[in-house]
Design an enzyme around this catalytic site. Structure first.
Site, PDB file in Angstrom:
ATOM      1  N   HIS A 120       0.815  -1.222   0.000  1.00  0.00           N
ATOM      2  CA  HIS A 120       0.000   0.000   0.000  1.00  0.00           C
ATOM      3  C   HIS A 120       0.845   1.268   0.000  1.00  0.00           C
ATOM      4  O   HIS A 120       0.372   2.330   0.386  1.00  0.00           O
ATOM      5  CB  HIS A 120      -0.966  -0.016   1.198  1.00  0.00           C
ATOM      6  N   CYS A 131       1.107  13.772 -12.314  1.00  0.00           N
ATOM      7  CA  CYS A 131       2.099  13.122 -13.194  1.00  0.00           C
ATOM      8  C   CYS A 131       2.852  11.990 -12.505  1.00  0.00           C
ATOM      9  O   CYS A 131       3.655  11.311 -13.141  1.00  0.00           O
ATOM     10  CB  CYS A 131       3.087  14.154 -13.747  1.00  0.00           C
TER      11      CYS A 131
HETATM   12  C1  BJW Z   1      -2.962  -6.533  16.672  1.00  0.00           C
HETATM   13  C2  BJW Z   1      -2.442  -5.774  17.676  1.00  0.00           C
HETATM   14  C3  BJW Z   1      -1.273  -6.155  18.183  1.00  0.00           C
HETATM   15  C4  BJW Z   1      -4.359  -4.805  17.082  1.00  0.00           C
HETATM   16  N1  BJW Z   1      -0.676  -7.258  17.670  1.00  0.00           N
HETATM   17  N2  BJW Z   1      -2.469  -7.583  16.139  1.00  0.00           N
HETATM   18  C5  BJW Z   1     -12.667  -7.933  -3.372  1.00  0.00           C
HETATM   19  C6  BJW Z   1     -13.780  -8.038  -2.562  1.00  0.00           C
HETATM   20  C7  BJW Z   1     -14.352  -6.892  -1.986  1.00  0.00           C
HETATM   21  C8  BJW Z   1     -13.802  -5.633  -2.192  1.00  0.00           C
HETATM   22  C9  BJW Z   1     -12.703  -5.531  -2.989  1.00  0.00           C
HETATM   23  C10 BJW Z   1     -12.145  -6.670  -3.568  1.00  0.00           C
HETATM   24  N3  BJW Z   1     -11.053  -6.276  -4.278  1.00  0.00           N
HETATM   25  C11 BJW Z   1     -10.908  -4.939  -4.137  1.00  0.00           C
HETATM   26  C12 BJW Z   1     -11.901  -4.464  -3.378  1.00  0.00           C
HETATM   27  C13 BJW Z   1     -12.104  -3.045  -2.959  1.00  0.00           C
HETATM   28  C14 BJW Z   1     -11.188  -2.618  -1.842  1.00  0.00           C
HETATM   29  C15 BJW Z   1     -11.449  -3.482  -0.610  1.00  0.00           C
HETATM   30  O1  BJW Z   1     -10.755  -4.426  -0.302  1.00  0.00           O
HETATM   31  N4  BJW Z   1     -12.442  -3.123   0.161  1.00  0.00           N
HETATM   32  C16 BJW Z   1     -12.761  -3.880   1.391  1.00  0.00           C
HETATM   33  C17 BJW Z   1     -12.878  -2.908   2.554  1.00  0.00           C
HETATM   34  C18 BJW Z   1     -13.946  -4.738   1.167  1.00  0.00           C
HETATM   35  N5  BJW Z   1      -9.787  -2.705  -2.247  1.00  0.00           N
HETATM   36  C19 BJW Z   1      -9.213  -1.746  -2.944  1.00  0.00           C
HETATM   37  O2  BJW Z   1      -9.808  -0.755  -3.315  1.00  0.00           O
HETATM   38  C20 BJW Z   1      -7.760  -1.936  -3.325  1.00  0.00           C
HETATM   39  N6  BJW Z   1      -7.588  -1.709  -4.714  1.00  0.00           N
HETATM   40  C21 BJW Z   1      -7.894  -2.620  -5.633  1.00  0.00           C
HETATM   41  O3  BJW Z   1      -8.240  -3.744  -5.353  1.00  0.00           O
HETATM   42  O4  BJW Z   1      -7.787  -2.161  -6.936  1.00  0.00           O
HETATM   43  C22 BJW Z   1      -8.478  -2.876  -7.961  1.00  0.00           C
HETATM   44  C23 BJW Z   1      -9.973  -2.647  -7.758  1.00  0.00           C
HETATM   45  C24 BJW Z   1     -10.437  -1.374  -7.533  1.00  0.00           C
HETATM   46  C25 BJW Z   1     -11.816  -1.175  -7.316  1.00  0.00           C
HETATM   47  C26 BJW Z   1     -12.698  -2.268  -7.299  1.00  0.00           C
HETATM   48  C27 BJW Z   1     -12.187  -3.560  -7.516  1.00  0.00           C
HETATM   49  C28 BJW Z   1     -10.811  -3.737  -7.746  1.00  0.00           C
HETATM   50  C29 BJW Z   1      -6.893  -0.906  -2.623  1.00  0.00           C
HETATM   51  C30 BJW Z   1      -6.829  -1.091  -1.170  1.00  0.00           C
HETATM   52  C31 BJW Z   1      -5.967   0.021  -0.557  1.00  0.00           C
HETATM   53  C32 BJW Z   1      -6.034   0.024   0.950  1.00  0.00           C
HETATM   54  N7  BJW Z   1      -5.478   1.236   1.434  1.00  0.00           N
HETATM   55  C33 BJW Z   1      -5.421   1.463   2.862  1.00  0.00           C
HETATM   56  C34 BJW Z   1      -4.948   2.913   3.117  1.00  0.00           C
HETATM   57  C35 BJW Z   1      -3.452   3.051   2.895  1.00  0.00           C
HETATM   58  C36 BJW Z   1      -2.969   4.402   3.222  1.00  0.00           C
HETATM   59  C37 BJW Z   1      -3.156   4.776   4.675  1.00  0.00           C
HETATM   60  O5  BJW Z   1      -2.616   4.116   5.586  1.00  0.00           O
HETATM   61  O6  BJW Z   1      -3.866   5.747   4.896  1.00  0.00           O
HETATM   62  O7  BJW Z   1      -4.513   0.537   3.489  1.00  0.00           O
HETATM   63  S1  BJW Z   1      -6.956   1.095   3.692  1.00  0.00           S
HETATM   64  C38 BJW Z   1      -6.248   0.443   5.156  1.00  0.00           C
HETATM   65  O8  BJW Z   1      -6.592  -0.950   5.310  1.00  0.00           O
HETATM   66  C39 BJW Z   1      -4.736   0.500   4.942  1.00  0.00           C
HETATM   67  C40 BJW Z   1      -4.298  -0.822   5.511  1.00  0.00           C
HETATM   68  O9  BJW Z   1      -3.050  -1.190   4.963  1.00  0.00           O
HETATM   69  C41 BJW Z   1      -5.427  -1.746   5.113  1.00  0.00           C
HETATM   70  C42 BJW Z   1      -5.509  -2.996   5.926  1.00  0.00           C
HETATM   71  O10 BJW Z   1      -5.731  -2.699   7.272  1.00  0.00           O
HETATM   72  P1  BJW Z   1      -5.014  -3.591   8.383  1.00  0.00           P
HETATM   73  O11 BJW Z   1      -3.546  -3.449   8.267  1.00  0.00           O
HETATM   74  O12 BJW Z   1      -5.548  -4.956   8.344  1.00  0.00           O
HETATM   75  O13 BJW Z   1      -5.417  -2.804   9.724  1.00  0.00           O
HETATM   76  P2  BJW Z   1      -6.767  -2.880  10.567  1.00  0.00           P
HETATM   77  O14 BJW Z   1      -6.808  -1.655  11.397  1.00  0.00           O
HETATM   78  O15 BJW Z   1      -7.931  -3.169   9.731  1.00  0.00           O
HETATM   79  O16 BJW Z   1      -6.583  -4.169  11.504  1.00  0.00           O
HETATM   80  C43 BJW Z   1      -5.626  -4.221  12.520  1.00  0.00           C
HETATM   81  C44 BJW Z   1      -5.622  -5.628  13.101  1.00  0.00           C
HETATM   82  O17 BJW Z   1      -4.578  -5.709  14.035  1.00  0.00           O
HETATM   83  C45 BJW Z   1      -6.923  -5.986  13.836  1.00  0.00           C
HETATM   84  O18 BJW Z   1      -7.355  -7.273  13.408  1.00  0.00           O
HETATM   85  C46 BJW Z   1      -6.501  -6.013  15.296  1.00  0.00           C
HETATM   86  O19 BJW Z   1      -7.201  -6.988  16.057  1.00  0.00           O
HETATM   87  C47 BJW Z   1      -5.050  -6.370  15.190  1.00  0.00           C
HETATM   88  N8  BJW Z   1      -4.203  -5.893  16.280  1.00  0.00           N
HETATM   89  N9  BJW Z   1      -3.350  -4.705  17.921  1.00  0.00           N
HETATM   90  C48 BJW Z   1      -1.282  -7.942  16.664  1.00  0.00           C
HETATM   91  N10 BJW Z   1      -0.654  -5.476  19.163  1.00  0.00           N
HETATM   92 ZN    ZN Z   2       3.468  16.557 -11.538  1.00  0.00          ZN
END
Ligand code: BJW
Ligand code: ZN
Length: 261
Positions: A120, A131
């Site tokens: 990400h 650009c």
């Molecule tokens: C602990 C702990 C401790 C706490 N020890 N653990 C297929 C199905 C459905 C939807 C889609 C699909 N394919 C694509 C999509 C759409 C979308 C998507 O997935 N949506 C879902 C919400 C359903 N995906 C996208 O849009 C992606 N693009 C894409 O697929 O392009 C092609 C396409 C486009 C459009 C349609 C279809 C296809 C892009 C995804 C980009 C995600 N970006 C972000 C922001 C990054 C910048 C920023 O930081 O601001 O990335 S969103 C956010 O979520 C961030 C994270 O990297 C990501 C994942 O979150 P993560 O790391 O899992 O964190 P949390 O907070 O959710 O969880 C923390 C966990 O830790 C918890 O479980 C706690 O219990 C645990 N924890 N303390 C260990 N001490």
């Molecule tokens: Zn530029």
């Protein structure tokens, strides 16, 4: 019956290709809130999921840039924790390691992991929204006040707005990095999913790919996730508690690995 921590340590000791996927939970014990934690202070009126979109940046670039600069300053004030350090240590212990992260904080690199597939993007590599040329940051940001809007700088090449170098919802992931992550998931024999809610695709599909290809999938998370039903082992606890213990049991307690440097 799921393997015990000692049996898992043995699997780790003798694995061929270890694949580690991390999410925001791995940095939680460094003091960085996870993505789905409620935002605090003046940011609490916003949801992270609503700010991390191209539509939000288009509607209010100063709000979104201010939020990311605030987060970048916060990350630079934090240190890698014992989980990042344990993962960095593993590169010297297993024949092959692929580290894949969804995090944008750069803490794996600061802990010493030499190669990180950043699915990400990174808070530390902003670029032009128009650009896509990289924008050179000039040192750590002054810590903006929470909730402070900051107009993004302009690109010196085309005048476009500078944006954070991260992947927002609806945007595609860097193709080459995703390809390497998917290839590793297909090839690895042990897959650790650490600190991710396993909700955001395509990253959330990687453990499923790994399991289908025959890897042992292990999850480390204090909470439940959709991976609970896939993982052969669910280690319920925090990353900084469990990972150092696992690495110690696998490589340091027995002294029989034969792989020490
Ligand atoms: C602990 C702990 C401790 C706490 N020890 N653990 C297929 C199905 C459905 C939807 C889609 C699909 N394919 C694509 C999509 C759409 C979308 C998507 O997935 N949506 C879902 C919400 C359903 N995906 C996208 O849009 C992606 N693009 C894409 O697929 O392009 C092609 C396409 C486009 C459009 C349609 C279809 C296809 C892009 C995804 C980009 C995600 N970006 C972000 C922001 C990054 C910048 C920023 O930081 O601001 O990335 S969103 C956010 O979520 C961030 C994270 O990297 C990501 C994942 O979150 P993560 O790391 O899992 O964190 P949390 O907070 O959710 O969880 C923390 C966990 O830790 C918890 O479980 C706690 O219990 C645990 N924890 N303390 C260990 N001490
Ligand atoms: Zn530029």
């Amino acid at each position: 019956m799921p393997p015990s921590l000692n049996e898992l340590a043995a699997r780790l000791r003798f694995c061929r290709h270890l694949v580690v996927l991390t999410g925001a939970g791995v940095s939680q014990e460094s003091g960085i809130p996870t993505f789905r934690d409620a935002l605090t202070g003046l940011w609490s009126q916003f949801e992270a999921e609503r700010l991390a979109t191209p539509a939000a940046f288009k509607a209010d670039p100063a709000l979104v840039w201010g939020w990311y600069e605030w987060r970048r300053a916060q990350v630079l004030a934090c240190e890698p924790n014992a989980a990042h350090v344990a993962i960095a240590e593993l590169v010297h212990r297993v024949p092959r390691l692929t580290l894949i992260t969804q995090n944008v904080d750069g803490l794996h690199q600061r802990a010493g992991s030499p190669e990180v597939l950043e699915l990400h993007g990174s808070l530390h590599r902003p670029c032009c929204h128009a650009c896509r040329r990289p924008y050179a940051l000039t040192g750590p940001p002054p810590l903006p006040d929470e909730g402070q809007r900051l107009p993004p700088p302009r690109c010196v090449h085309c005048g476009g707005r500078i944006r954070p170098g991260v992947v927002w919802f609806g945007e595609t992931l860097p193709a080459n990095i995703l390809k390497q992550a998917e290839a590793a998931a297909r090839d690895g024999d042990l897959f650790l999913s650490i600190g991710t809610s396993a909700l955001v695709y395509p990253a959330a599909g990687l453990p499923w790919t790994a399991a289908e290809a025959g890897a042992l999938v292990v999850q480390i998370n204090p909470d439940t996730t959709p991976l609970d039903r896939l993982a052969a082992v669910n280690l319920q606890g925090t990353a900084a508690q469990i990972l150092p213990e696992l690495v110690t049991r696998a490589f340091l307690k027995t002294g029989e690995s034969g792989r020490l440097p």
